[in-house]
Enzyme design. Structure first.
Site, mmCIF file in Angstrom:
data_model
loop_
_atom_site.group_PDB
_atom_site.id
_atom_site.type_symbol
_atom_site.label_atom_id
_atom_site.label_comp_id
_atom_site.label_asym_id
_atom_site.label_seq_id
_atom_site.Cartn_x
_atom_site.Cartn_y
_atom_site.Cartn_z
ATOM 1 N N LYS A 43 2.353 -41.242 76.170
ATOM 2 C CA LYS A 43 2.701 -39.834 76.364
ATOM 3 C C LYS A 43 1.961 -39.261 77.569
ATOM 4 C CE LYS A 43 3.393 -38.732 71.446
ATOM 5 N NZ LYS A 43 4.771 -38.469 71.103
ATOM 6 N N GLU A 81 -2.871 -30.622 73.919
ATOM 7 C CA GLU A 81 -1.857 -29.688 74.398
ATOM 8 C C GLU A 81 -2.092 -28.336 73.776
ATOM 9 O OE1 GLU A 81 2.133 -31.000 73.477
ATOM 10 O OE2 GLU A 81 2.059 -32.562 75.006
ATOM 11 N N HIS A 87 5.629 -32.603 61.211
ATOM 12 C CA HIS A 87 6.087 -32.858 62.581
ATOM 13 C C HIS A 87 7.179 -33.919 62.632
ATOM 14 C CE1 HIS A 87 2.959 -30.266 63.938
ATOM 15 N NE2 HIS A 87 2.028 -31.023 63.408
ATOM 16 N N ARG A 91 15.370 -44.962 73.504
ATOM 17 C CA ARG A 91 16.199 -45.694 72.545
ATOM 18 C C ARG A 91 17.245 -44.733 71.997
ATOM 19 N NH1 ARG A 91 14.019 -42.676 68.491
ATOM 20 N NH2 ARG A 91 11.766 -42.477 68.506
HETATM 21 P P1 ADP Z 1 5.981 -37.802 67.856
HETATM 22 O O1 ADP Z 1 6.274 -38.680 69.025
HETATM 23 O O2 ADP Z 1 4.838 -38.280 67.026
HETATM 24 O O3 ADP Z 1 7.182 -37.462 67.042
HETATM 25 P P2 ADP Z 1 6.137 -35.397 69.474
HETATM 26 O O4 ADP Z 1 5.343 -35.261 70.686
HETATM 27 O O5 ADP Z 1 7.581 -35.757 69.621
HETATM 28 O O6 ADP Z 1 5.435 -36.442 68.489
HETATM 29 O O7 ADP Z 1 6.039 -34.073 68.620
HETATM 30 C C1 ADP Z 1 6.585 -33.960 67.324
HETATM 31 C C2 ADP Z 1 6.722 -32.508 66.915
HETATM 32 O O8 ADP Z 1 5.466 -31.844 66.953
HETATM 33 C C3 ADP Z 1 7.584 -31.679 67.819
HETATM 34 O O9 ADP Z 1 8.927 -31.790 67.475
HETATM 35 C C4 ADP Z 1 7.062 -30.287 67.581
HETATM 36 O O10 ADP Z 1 7.531 -29.761 66.377
HETATM 37 C C5 ADP Z 1 5.600 -30.500 67.392
HETATM 38 N N1 ADP Z 1 4.866 -30.312 68.650
HETATM 39 C C6 ADP Z 1 4.603 -31.241 69.591
HETATM 40 N N2 ADP Z 1 3.905 -30.725 70.609
HETATM 41 C C7 ADP Z 1 3.696 -29.433 70.327
HETATM 42 C C8 ADP Z 1 3.008 -28.342 70.963
HETATM 43 N N3 ADP Z 1 2.377 -28.501 72.115
HETATM 44 N N4 ADP Z 1 3.019 -27.124 70.355
HETATM 45 C C9 ADP Z 1 3.644 -26.954 69.179
HETATM 46 N N5 ADP Z 1 4.278 -27.929 68.513
HETATM 47 C C10 ADP Z 1 4.316 -29.154 69.063
#
Ligand code: ADP
Length: 664
Positions: free
Chosen positions: A116, A200, A235, A292
């Site tokens: 990431k 973040e 999440h 994917r």
């Molecule tokens: P993963 O790859 O583990 O699924 P992601 O980076 O795709 O993680 O994030 C999953 C979820 O977490 C997102 O869909 C969102 O709901 C929440 N999320 C991620 N980053 C943030 C952020 N900076 N602020 C608020 N919510 C976040």
């Protein structure tokens, strides 16, 4: 085009890929673990090869075995599905080296997005907006803490190698930081073998909006609109939809173009998804790119009328993109609900067990079920507990939601805990209908999503008793005795005035009923209430008229345990036997293992004073951590397990002597 492909996956996605491949006249080779010998994907394939024992590391993650099977079977290409080897650079490379086409992007593109933090670096160069924070290589806890302070709170710790919400922690303030960092790193290390974190800014009301992109090997790229995946627990996505409600044409285009830019920045080929956080003020930020096909790809298929697996196969075979950007059309609205074996009332803990009874809604142009299981299959601890994806489509969002609610009410599963009723409540909730979407939706609307059961307990008990009576009659009539009065279809009843006492156990309580047969049906007495009931059974449906109110429930009976299904709700009762012991095992349930899993950390010692809410033990199951917290102030007594030990659900983990209230 290929004539034979191998599907390096299991469950619904393996079945989904086979379906399209067969439609295109392509033969399919399945692979399976010992636990999946009788699985649906194996039955659907033209040939199947055993990989090894149940654990993924010994089966679906065995890249070497899969390459060997490709050669042995003559498969020209491998579809990796999602999860397992789908984003594994080593596997994509090994395919390339062995002359097998990997149906996905080049290994280099997977590598660029695999981390990431590296992905964020690339995206900032491609002018794709990023959430502010830290994504550097220096991982010393002191520096991370300093960066956390710079970023401000609340913030989000995210595993650099993360996925599926694992290794992610929201940190509200500086004092929570150290424990959260430690726990997130440990979870990330266990799940991905890499403890590195990025930081973040935590947006408090964002929506998750993602763009489906496709690129061919000739340098063309398109986006197939977006999906809104804001409704999440832990999440992780629960309900996804397309298009994203209320998204303007301009934002769609801006996001779509940013997504194609992102893909082209890494010379992408194939299907990919660029995930964005979409903030209340309309701004959007790159989150990550999944290299994917996504679980939720069907909603895009429903609104575009395209088969994305077909696109993947064509692109992998070197063909041009089937459509140019200006040929992509969106029609209507689609929703997908993920049906999981899990317990929504217990923090969505994954559940395991046998699908003893499984009825799915009728599929048609509006309703689609993507699944890899059939009745009798087992949901085991080894793999993801998703049972199926229920997908609906209609002209408008409102109509699609109605279809979803109805289809969920028709989805009936007994034998293990599922989230079906929770999903039905979610789809039916006013704020969801009114598009009040953000990633905190589930937390915010707890009261609506976890309501008390609405089927009246007396009704449930009375119907259960009638069902048992009807069953008994049916058994008599099918026993072949032509003289049995139970077999007669007139209104004659044996001992019609005889009162039968009935004992049923429901929700830990024993309920006593008296049931009398009448000329039209039954008279049921529970406590001081009387119910006049007409009942008829047809297959698994029980139709009743109770005091003039008619309703139909579906029934499944298993070793004396009866499940009544009503509008997505389940009413479960047991025929009471004297040996049944309701027990009082709930008193300190929170100090017992909530699921099968491993103890990863014991944070206290015998004799230690703890306060209510302190974390005592951390367990892990399905690569997710769960904290066992002190329910009250007290002193730690015996500790029954050590770090690293496996524990069964319900096992007592730790003894806690509660502080005397007067003394406290
Ligand atoms: P993963 O790859 O583990 O699924 P992601 O980076 O795709 O993680 O994030 C999953 C979820 O977490 C997102 O869909 C969102 O709901 C929440 N999320 C991620 N980053 C943030 C952020 N900076 N602020 C608020 N919510 C976040």
């Amino acid at each position: 085009m290929f004539s034979k492909i191998l599907i390096a996956n299991r469950g619904e996605i393996a079945c989904r890929v086979i379906q399209t491949a067969h439609r295109l006249g392509i033969k399919c080779v399945a692979v399976y673990s010992e636990a999946d010998a009788n699985a649906r994907h194996v039955a659907m394939a033209d040939e199947a090869f055993l990989l090894g024992p149940a654990p993924s590391s010994e089966s679906y993650l065995r890249a070497d075995r899969i390459i060997e099977i490709c050669k042995q079977s003559g498969a020209q290409a491998v579809h990796p599905g999602y999860g397992f080897l789908s984003e594994n650079t080593g596997f994509a490379k090994a395919c390339e080296e062995n002359g097998i086409v990997f149906i996905g992007p080049p290994a280099s593109a997977i590598a660029s997005m695999g981390s990431k933090s590296a992905a964020k670096e690339i995206m900032s160069h491609a002018n794709v907006p990023l959430v502010p924070g830290y994504h550097g290589a220096d991982q010393s806890p002191a520096l991370l803490k300093k960066e956390a302070e710079n970023c401000g709170f609340p913030l989000l710790l995210k595993a650099v190698a993360g996925g599926g919400g694992k290794g992610m922690r929201v940190v509200e303030n500086l004092t929570e930081f150290d424990e959260a960092l430690e726990s997130a790193c440990r979870e990330a290390k266990n799940a991905f073998g890499n403890p590195d974190m990025l930081i973040e800014k935590y947006l408090t009301q964002p929506r998750h909006v993602e763009i489906q992109v496709f690129c061919d090997s000739l340098g063309n790229g398109v986006y197939l609109a977006e999906r809104d995946c804001s409704v999440q627990r832990r999440h992780q996505k629960v309900i996804e939809e397309a298009p994203a409600p209320g998204l303007s044409e301009e934002t769609r285009r801006a996001m779509g173009e940013a997504a194609v830019r992102a893909a082209q920045a890494i010379d992408y080929v194939g299907a990919g998804t660029v995930e964005f956080l979409y903030d209340v003020d309309g701004s959007f930020y790159f989150m990550e790119m999944n290299t994917r096909l996504q679980v939720e790809h069907p909603v895009t298929e429903m609104i575009t009328g395209q088969d994305l697996v077909e696109w993947q196969l064509k692109i992998a075979a070197g063909q041009e993109l089937p459509l140019a950007q200006d040929q992509v059309r969106i029609t209507g609205h689609s929703l997908e609900a993920r049906i999981y074996a899990e317990d929504p009332d217990n923090d969505f803990l994954p559940a395991t067990g046998t699908l003893r009874y499984l009825r799915t809604p009728q599929e048609n142009t509006h309703v689609r079920v993507d699944t890899g299981v059939t009745e009798g299959d087992e949901v085991s601890v080894y793999y993801d507990p998703m049972i199926a994806k229920l997908i609906v489509w209609d002209d408008s969002r409102e109509a699609a939601i109605s279809r979803m609610v109805k289809a969920l009410e028709e989805y009936r599963i007994a034998g293990l805990k599922t989230n079906v009723r929770f999903l039905r409540n979610l789809a039916n909730a006013q704020p969801f209908k009114q598009q009040q979407l953000d990633t905190g939706f589930i937390d915010k609307h707890q009261a609506l999503l976890f309501p008390q059961p609405h089927l009246d307990v007396h009704y449930g008990l009375a119907m259960a008793a009638c069902y048992f009576m009807e069953q008994q009659k049916r058994q008599h009539s099918s026993s072949g005795d032509p003289h049995s009065p139970f077999g007669r279809h007139n209104s004659w009843r044996l001992n019609s005035t005889r009162v039968r006492p009935f004992k049923l156990e429901h929700d830990g309580e024993i309920c006593e009923l008296n049931i009398t047969e009448t000329t039209t049906g039954y008279d049921v007495a529970i406590d001081d209430a009387r119910y006049d009931i007409r009942a008829s059974v047809c297959d698994d449906a029980l139709s009743v008229v109770i005091n003039g109110h008619s309703l139909t429930v579906h029934c499944h009976i298993d070793e004396g345990r009866l499940t009544l299904f009503h509008e997505g709700e389940q009413f479960i009762c047991n025929r009471f036997s004297e040996s049944f012991d309701a027990g009082d095992h709930d008193a300190d349930a929170s100090l017992c293992a909530p699921m099968n899993g491993a103890v990863v950390a014991v944070l206290v010692e015998k004799g230690q004073q703890v306060s209510a809410g302190d974390t005592l033990v951390v367990m892990e199951a399905m690569k997710m951590e769960h904290s066992i917290k002190a329910p009250a102030d007290g002193t730690v007594g015996e500790i029954f397990f050590k770090e690293g030990e496996l524990v069964s659900e319900g096992a007592e983990l730790i003894a806690l002597e509660q502080n005397d209230e007067e003394a406290a």
